[in-house]
Design an enzyme around this catalytic site. Structure first.
Site, PDB file in Angstrom:
ATOM      1  NE  ARG A 105     -46.244 -41.525 -12.445  1.00  0.00           N
ATOM      2  CZ  ARG A 105     -46.219 -41.398 -11.115  1.00  0.00           C
ATOM      3  NH1 ARG A 105     -47.129 -42.009 -10.377  1.00  0.00           N
ATOM      4  NH2 ARG A 105     -45.286 -40.688 -10.530  1.00  0.00           N
ATOM      5  CE  LYS A 135     -46.400 -39.468  -4.344  1.00  0.00           C
ATOM      6  NZ  LYS A 135     -46.367 -39.552  -5.819  1.00  0.00           N
TER       7      LYS A 135
END
Length: 354
Positions: A131, A37
């Site tokens: 998260r 990514k």
């Protein structure tokens, strides 16, 4: 046409980093997911890694997974939790995805049924990074909801560390994750194959051979790209840390006072600069701005140079009188800087194989 600023990409060093980490993983019985990514969908780097033996990659954007669909046999994992609005495209372009919401899992199942295929999922557990993932107490309800989703295959449980709250991977936390995987198999009859034990912050445990038995999957990006684990930023001993190097051109070399004249307000990005410890001296302006990379993410390789800050178009450096207009300044990027540089269409990408 100008070729500065440019990002020099050493493909040979990237392949070395990938193959070195893969060997560590294979020795420990761990499946390696190569997280790309940070590359903004760069096909040339992915092609080299694929040719070097990469068989599973992860990306946060389905648009990039679409670009990688041309590689047969390459397993593609969507790392960002799918949204309800992209459930159909997730099923279309990703073989597997990370998940934490039953509503999303039901949507994935619906679209997988419509395409007569099965979509693989990892159920994410939050072990302190605050998260993505359900808290441990909520995992049974999520698992129970998956039992009637016939076009989904729960192939793993996963955890994330050191990305938001800086939570550190520990043997105790990962041992508990292994236990949770066994509970999903025994109590909910889910076909859990993988215990995905985190990202590059888990590599010190791998290198020290202290990963708990049962952890058999890691998602590794920064160590392959930049040669370091993410918790402390330590360069790993058998990896290259300079596979990416930024080069930019000096536009101005001028002596400047240490402090601005008169009162100080906000800068171009709404920050109030602090010049209290800055001495007068030579300042270099280069043609790389925060539109291309955060200034704090660039480490100069030239002696006698320090990054002071920047705005959208320039970085301002403290330098020396030996520098001249037109000279090149080199930097090593950190992960945040690399992500921005790879995404910037104003930065030339130059690939090298030596």
């Amino acid at each position: 046409m100008s070729n500065l600023p440019r990002l020099i990409i050493n493909l040979k060093k990237l392949v070395h980093n990938f193959q070195t980490i893969r060997q560590h993983c294979q020795s420990a019985g761990i499946k390696l997911n190569v997280v790309v990514k940070g590359l903004a969908g760069d096909r040339q780097i992915v092609a080299h890694l694929r040719a070097a033996g990469m068989d599973e990659l992860g990306d946060s954007r389905w648009e990039n997974l679409l670009e990688f669909s041309k590689y047969p046999g390459l397993t593609k994992l969507l790392l960002r939790l799918p949204s309800l609005s992209t459930a159909a495209t997730t099923v279309e372009f990703a073989d597997a995805s990370l998940n934490a919401e039953l509503a999303t899992l039901k949507a994935l199942d619906y679209y997988a049924r419509g395409k007569a295929r099965r979509h693989q999922v990892f159920l994410m557990v939050d072990q302190g990074d605050l998260r993505e993932g359900v808290m441990e107490a909520d995992l049974p309800a999520l698992a129970a909801g998956c039992r009637n989703l016939n076009h989904l295959e729960v192939i793993g449980v996963g955890v994330n560390f050191s990305c938001f709250a800086g939570a550190q991977p520990t043997s105790a936390a990962l041992t508990r994750l292994v236990e949770l995987a066994e509970e999903l198999r025994s109590e909910f009859d889910l076909p859990v194959q993988y215990v995905s034990g985190g990202n590059s912050s888990s590599l010190p445990l791998l290198y020290d051979r202290s990963l708990p038995p049962g952890v058999n999957h890691l998602r590794i990006g920064e160590a392959i790209l930049l040669g370091r684990e993410t918790l402390h930023g330590t360069i790993l001993p058998d990896l290259f840390s300079d596979a990416f190097c930024v080069e930019a051109e000096i536009l101005q070399v001028q002596w400047k006072p240490g402090k601005p004249y008169g009162p100080v307000g906000r800068d171009a990005f709404g920050r109030i600069p602090d010049f209290s410890e800055l001495d007068a001296g030579v300042r270099l302006l280069i043609n790389l701005g925060e539109q291309d990379s955060p200034a704090a993410g660039l480490r100069p390789l030239e002696p006698g140079v320090k990054v002071l800050g920047g705005n959208s178009d320039y970085l301002v450096l403290a330098g020396e009188g030996r520098f001249q207009v037109g000279q090149t300044i080199r930097f090593l990027p950190d992960y945040r800087s690399l992500l921005a540089l790879m995404s910037s269409r104003y930065v030339v990408k130059e690939y090298r194989e030596f």
